[in-house]
Design an enzyme around this catalytic site. Structure first.
Site, PDB file in Angstrom:
ATOM      1  N   SER A 193       0.791  -1.233   0.000  1.00 32.15           N
ATOM      2  CA  SER A 193       0.000   0.000   0.000  1.00 32.15           C
ATOM      3  C   SER A 193       0.823   1.284   0.000  1.00 32.15           C
ATOM      4  CB  SER A 193      -0.942  -0.007   1.194  1.00 32.15           C
ATOM      5  OG  SER A 193      -0.196  -0.020   2.389  1.00 32.15           O
ATOM      6  N   HIS A 217      -5.477  -4.701  -1.313  1.00 31.50           N
ATOM      7  CA  HIS A 217      -5.412  -3.578  -2.266  1.00 31.50           C
ATOM      8  C   HIS A 217      -5.466  -4.076  -3.708  1.00 31.50           C
ATOM      9  CE1 HIS A 217      -4.865   0.091   0.056  1.00 31.50           C
ATOM     10  NE2 HIS A 217      -4.150  -0.619   0.903  1.00 31.50           N
ATOM     11  N   LYS A 247     -12.559  -2.268   0.907  1.00 30.86           N
ATOM     12  CA  LYS A 247     -11.903  -1.387  -0.066  1.00 30.86           C
ATOM     13  C   LYS A 247     -12.705  -1.422  -1.372  1.00 30.86           C
ATOM     14  CE  LYS A 247      -7.449  -1.110   2.152  1.00 30.86           C
ATOM     15  NZ  LYS A 247      -6.802  -2.097   3.013  1.00 30.86           N
TER      16      LYS A 247
HETATM   17  C1  LIG Z   1      -6.666  -2.399   4.504  1.00 36.55           C
HETATM   18  C2  LIG Z   1      -5.865  -3.617   4.722  1.00 36.55           C
HETATM   19  C3  LIG Z   1      -6.189  -4.532   5.747  1.00 36.55           C
HETATM   20  C4  LIG Z   1      -7.265  -4.260   6.761  1.00 36.55           C
HETATM   21  O1  LIG Z   1      -8.540  -4.405   6.212  1.00 36.55           O
HETATM   22  P1  LIG Z   1      -9.815  -4.330   7.157  1.00 36.55           P
HETATM   23  O2  LIG Z   1     -10.824  -5.187   6.500  1.00 36.55           O
HETATM   24  O3  LIG Z   1     -10.223  -2.894   7.223  1.00 36.55           O
HETATM   25  O4  LIG Z   1      -9.406  -4.851   8.503  1.00 36.55           O
HETATM   26  C5  LIG Z   1      -5.445  -5.693   5.852  1.00 36.55           C
HETATM   27  N1  LIG Z   1      -4.422  -5.946   5.005  1.00 36.55           N
HETATM   28  C6  LIG Z   1      -4.071  -5.084   4.024  1.00 36.55           C
HETATM   29  C7  LIG Z   1      -2.944  -5.414   3.115  1.00 36.55           C
HETATM   30  C8  LIG Z   1      -4.777  -3.892   3.857  1.00 36.55           C
HETATM   31  O5  LIG Z   1      -4.416  -3.043   2.907  1.00 36.55           O
END
Ligand SMILES: *Cc1c(COP(=O)(O)O)cnc(C)c1O
Length: 405
Positions: free
Chosen positions: A192, A220, A251
């Site tokens: 990210s 992502h 996301k």
């Molecule tokens: C955003 C993200 C998470 C967390 O996701 P949630 O469902 O909000 O807990 C976990 N791993 C990665 C790689 C992320 O980018």
């Protein structure tokens, strides 16, 4: 009504620590939005702003079919399960969602969790024991790092970190792990902070050589990369070959909340038996499960939305480079623009917001010293006019902070 009293020593000591965060300029302020997530939103106190810092990659947060499915799910099943799943907290919509997610990411089965954080935490500690080894890319997400810390504390497994994307270092860590009962290689699919993509074909080939298991957190990437949005394995041409995929529903897939582990049926069954976030925490609210299901169906039926995201990404990367900025090279819709000092990143982000463009600045210690950046994220919902407006704001602000001539 809020009660005001003399702060307790506890509250006073926390307030002092927060004062230090403010002096160190790492204090985070929340921006309150008054409209659904989208390319443009109304922000409290600021009016309409253009967002280039959200994970709403496909614009599904406010997609009518996704919102409507949530409303229908709420009406059909009520607000929630009021129990953990194995007691009386599972609905048919959870099973339908899990089957659809597994089909989408190319695995036999999947199991949903309240968040991807919980999915990762539930996974690591449930599948390793004493004498097992878990290896992690140095830039993996905090939830993977914490899942490994927890697994180590609970099971006495061994953990090690290999340099970001460094296959030689991965091999050397695997060589030191020879003899372990189970070895897991954990990697983000898309990282990210860099927008870089895991070298899955190499990782898989190395893993096979050492008999290791590959777990990819595709948060992502699900709905984001790959010809039809099926994530890093599709992008890398290894769809169906990865042992375990975890991802978020928070996301691209509707953006509400929730996560999942996808892999063999036996893995999902074992997590139902053993993983503590399953055993001791409630299931996804049915309204969220219904919205996420509609989101997966939407991506499946509208691969052109993924194509639009790809085209927006290409256009933005090209234009921002032409404007004189130095984005980290890559193919993902995460476009970090390196500005150097943390103070410059913060100043740029503030000035851009004053111009009506919301992007986040990241500095040390989130990223290495001297590599502070503002991170742009593209969405299929951005129009060309949105992107042109953002580029124009970047040019103005770039000159103001002295990055552009
Ligand atoms: C955003 C993200 C998470 C967390 O996701 P949630 O469902 O909000 O807990 C976990 N791993 C990665 C790689 C992320 O980018």
């Amino acid at each position: 009504m809020a009660v005001t009293t003399t702060p307790s020593p506890f509250a006073a000591s926390l307030a002092a620590e927060i004062g230090q965060l403010k002096r160190d300029r790492v204090y985070k302020r929340l921006n309150y939005l008054e409209t659904p997530q989208g390319p443009r939103v109304r922000m409290e106190g600021r009016g309409e702003i253009l967002i280039l810092s959200s994970n709403n990659y496909l614009g599904l947060c406010a997609e009518p079919s996704v919102v409507q499915a949530g409303v229908a799910g709420l009406q059909a099943y009520g607000a929630g399960t009021s129990s953990v799943r194995f007691i009386c907290g599972t609905y048919a919509i959870h099973r339908t969602l899990e089957a659809e997610l597994a089909r989408f990411v190319g695995t036999e089965a999947s199991l949903s969790f309240g968040s991807a954080w919980n999915a990762n935490e539930g996974l690591t500690a449930s599948v390793v024991g004493e004498g097992d080894v878990v290896l992690s890319d140095a830039l993996n997400h905090a939830s993977i790092i914490d899942s490994m810390r927890l697994a180590k504390a609970i099971t006495k497994c061994t953990t090690a970190v290999y340099r970001h994307g460094d296959m030689d270092d991965l091999v050397s860590k695997l060589e030191s792990a020879r003899g372990a009962r189970r070895t897991i290689i954990w990697t983000d699919g898309v990282f990210s902070m860099e927008g870089s993509i895991a070298k899955l074909p190499s990782i898989l080939e190395i893993a096979r050589r050492f008999g290791a298991i590959v777990a990819v957190d595709d948060s992502h990437a699900t709905g984001v990369i790959g010809e039809t949005g099926r994530g890093t394995p599709e992008h890398c041409g290894v769809l169906g070959d990865v042992d375990v995929i975890t991802s978020t529903l928070g996301k691209a897939l509707g953006g509400a909340a929730g996560g999942f582990v996808a892999g063999p049926e036996s893995l999902c069954d074992m997590l139902t038996q053993r993983s503590r976030p399953q055993l001791f925490s409630n299931a996804l609210p049915p309204t969220v499960a219904a919205s996420a299901l509609a989101a997966v169906q939407f991506v499946t039926n509208h691969p052109e939305r993924v194509r639009t995201l790809r085209e927006n990404t290409r256009y933005f990367r090209e234009q921002i480079t032409e404007a004189g900025f130095s984005p980290l090279a890559g193919e993902t819709p995460i476009v970090p623009i390196i500005v150097g000092e943390t103070a410059t990143a913060i100043q740029m982000s503030d000035l851009l917001l004053a111009q009506g463009v919301f992007v986040t600045g990241f500095g040390y210690p989130v990223v290495p010293q001297g590599q502070a950046r503002v991170r742009c994220q593209l969405s299929a919902a951005h129009t060309r006019a949105d992107l042109d407006e953002a580029i124009a704001a970047f040019k103005t602000v770039g000159r103001k902070v002295g990055i552009l001539k």
